[in-house]
Motif scaffolding. Structure first.
Motif, PDB file in Angstrom:
ATOM      1  N   GLY A 135     -49.595 -25.026 -51.677  1.00  0.00           N
ATOM      2  CA  GLY A 135     -48.819 -24.240 -52.629  1.00  0.00           C
ATOM      3  C   GLY A 135     -49.483 -22.959 -53.080  1.00  0.00           C
ATOM      4  N   GLY A 137     -48.837 -20.023 -51.810  1.00  0.00           N
ATOM      5  CA  GLY A 137     -47.933 -18.896 -51.641  1.00  0.00           C
ATOM      6  C   GLY A 137     -48.566 -17.807 -50.802  1.00  0.00           C
ATOM      7  N   SER A 268     -44.011 -21.657 -44.492  1.00  0.00           N
ATOM      8  CA  SER A 268     -43.343 -21.672 -45.798  1.00  0.00           C
ATOM      9  C   SER A 268     -41.976 -22.344 -45.697  1.00  0.00           C
ATOM     10  N   ARG A 273     -41.682 -23.870 -49.386  1.00  0.00           N
ATOM     11  CA  ARG A 273     -42.423 -23.157 -50.433  1.00  0.00           C
ATOM     12  C   ARG A 273     -41.953 -21.717 -50.508  1.00  0.00           C
ATOM     13  N   GLY A 277     -45.616 -20.196 -54.037  1.00  0.00           N
ATOM     14  CA  GLY A 277     -46.110 -21.523 -53.730  1.00  0.00           C
ATOM     15  C   GLY A 277     -45.301 -22.651 -54.335  1.00  0.00           C
ATOM     16  N   ARG A 278     -44.184 -22.319 -55.023  1.00  0.00           N
ATOM     17  CA  ARG A 278     -43.371 -23.357 -55.650  1.00  0.00           C
ATOM     18  C   ARG A 278     -42.438 -23.987 -54.626  1.00  0.00           C
ATOM     19  N   ARG A 279     -42.146 -25.258 -54.825  1.00  0.00           N
ATOM     20  CA  ARG A 279     -41.205 -25.950 -53.943  1.00  0.00           C
ATOM     21  C   ARG A 279     -39.792 -25.440 -54.208  1.00  0.00           C
ATOM     22  N   GLN A 285     -34.538 -21.215 -50.362  1.00  0.00           N
ATOM     23  CA  GLN A 285     -35.526 -20.751 -49.414  1.00  0.00           C
ATOM     24  C   GLN A 285     -34.952 -19.726 -48.454  1.00  0.00           C
ATOM     25  N   LYS A 428     -57.595 -25.219 -55.385  1.00  0.00           N
ATOM     26  CA  LYS A 428     -56.940 -25.158 -54.080  1.00  0.00           C
ATOM     27  C   LYS A 428     -57.542 -24.054 -53.214  1.00  0.00           C
TER      28      LYS A 428
END
Length: 454
Positions: A135, A137, A268, A273, A277-279, A285, A428
């Protein structure tokens, strides 16, 4: 080259006491590190090798971050100046080791030339999907298109801007590599070397990561595991690093970065993502803005504390070169228990090559001083020139690892400047950075192994 990301501003507050503090601390840390020596910890079939360079970074970092009597910004500026000179002197000595072995390296030319393929594969193919899955991004692009040394950092500032997520990724990997890369790569190289899976020459080739400190750490660990091959290991690692410094930047800009951006879009979508980086759902998308410099705004990038600039008068430069030369000779004497008159002349030659490389880098900024000094020292010490015997005689007793100890101690002493930036890093990014270093090193070593055994 510079290890300070922030702009340094002239200040009259740098006094004799700051020089004294840095000199005393760096020499003390270096001496203790050399006296501790090498500690080998066996972990099953492999081994973790802790040697003076690692002790120097660790002990220096402890002093550089302690709060009882913190090291001042002015003292850190002095340490940075000495560090910049010390790393080039180290590369000059490496060059004098490469030159005599040039005739022996002809058979592994393809392995050296193809190392960049291994670096691109390791970073973009292996590390990028992990970064996207975690995540990060668009930060993933900056963190994985290379191992992000100084030239890549400068390019990211110009290409993406300091407020971009791509720059934050580059900065994070650069910072972690500058502070801890030498220790991490040395441990990894020692561990892999102890497994006897790779030819030590292949591991040496994999150390051409574009970072002198990482290369020094890894080559030092391998040299201790394979003492009979130590000169060849150091020569191959330095030659590989020279190739990376010459062609690696262009390979990164014109091959690795475009590939990374295309694969980022693919991963991605696969992991669902967005650029932060958010779902996201598939509908969201599909409408997401594609990755690029004009995509979603990003918060401010982490920055290091700005230290004052040391006024570079001729007296200051002479003092700095003298400190670097004397500290290197002291550590060499302490570690080898031997001193010959030629050592002093050999160090003077290395310092002159260092000064020349800095001057050439100013005249031709596209070629960094690290490339100049390594290339010049290699050619002058090559057997096809009459100067080769002189270089071999005068520098033969100067141990390149021992000479590098004070430089690594200085890196540790300057860590305090980067504490705010370190606190801003996500766990991360740390994981991705370690994967980037590891994958780049291992992939290049694996490719070298394949070519060497064809």
């Amino acid at each position: 080259m510079s290890y300070s990301i922030g702009t340094r501003h002239p200040a009259p507050g740098i006094a004799r006491g700051h020089w004294t503090t840095v000199i005393v601390l760096s020499v003390a840390v270096s001496a203790v590190s050399v006296l501790i020596g090498t500690v080998k910890i066996q972990l099953g079939p492999a081994a973790v090798v802790l040697f003076p360079i690692i002790w120097a970074v660790v002990l220096g970092a402890i002093l550089g971050t302690q709060r009882l009597r913190p090291i001042s910004p002015a003292a850190r500026s002095v340490a940075t100046l000495l560090l910049e000179i010390g790393i080039i002197v180290f590369l000059a000595r490496l060059g004098t080791q490469i030159g005599p072995t040039l005739m022996k390296l002809g058979g592994i030319g393809p392995a050296v030339a193809l190392q960049e393929v291994g670096h691109i594969f390791g970073t973009v193919i292996i590390a990028l999907p992990v970064a996207v899955a975690l995540g990060l991004g668009r930060v993933a692009i900056g963190a994985t298109w290379s191992i992000d040394r100084e030239s890549f950092l400068a390019y990211a500032i110009q290409r993406f801007g300091v407020r971009s997520p791509e720059y934050r990724g580059v900065f994070s990997v650069w910072l972690l590599g500058s502070l801890f890369g030498a220790v991490f790569i040395s441990l990894l190289a020692g561990f892999l070397g102890g497994l006897s899976i790779f030819d030590p020459r292949a591991l040496a080739l994999g150390l051409g990561l574009g970072s002198a400190s990482m290369m020094l750490g890894g080559a030092g660990a391998l040299s201790l595991l394979y003492p009979s091959q130590a000169p060849e290991i150091m020569a191959l690692a330095a030659l590989s690093n020279l190739v990376t410094n010459i062609v690696g930047f262009y390979a990164g800009v014109f091959l690795s970065l475009p590939l990374c951006r295309r694969l980022y879009t693919f991963w991605s979508r696969l992991f669902g993502r967005d650029d932060d980086g958010r779902r996201v759902g598939r509908a969201t998308q599909a409408a997401a803005v594609p990755a690029g410099p004009a995509a979603l705004p990003a918060p401010d990038a982490p920055v290091a504390v700005e230290d004052p600039e040391v006024p570079l008068s001729w007296r200051t430069q002479l003092l700095a070169y003298g400190v670097v030369g004397v500290s290197g000779l002291l550590m060499n004497l302490l570690g080898t228990k031997a001193f010959v008159p030629g050592d002093l002349l050999g160090m003077v030659i290395l310092l002159l090559l260092t000064a020349l490389s800095f001057r050439l880098a100013k005249w031709l900024p596209t070629v960094p001083s690290s490339v100049w000094v390594l290339g010049i020292a290699t050619v002058l010490s090559a057997p096809f020139l009459p100067t080769s015997q002189l270089f071999a005689t005068l520098t033969g007793n100067l141990d390149v690892i021992l000479m590098g100890v004070p430089t690594l101690a200085l890196i540790g002493l300057t860590v305090g400047r980067d504490i705010p930036a370190l606190k801003a890093l996500s766990w991360k990014v740390v994981i991705v950075a370690l994967i980037t270093y590891s994958a780049s090193f291992i992939a290049a070593a694996a490719l070298g192994q394949t070519v060497l055994h064809l």
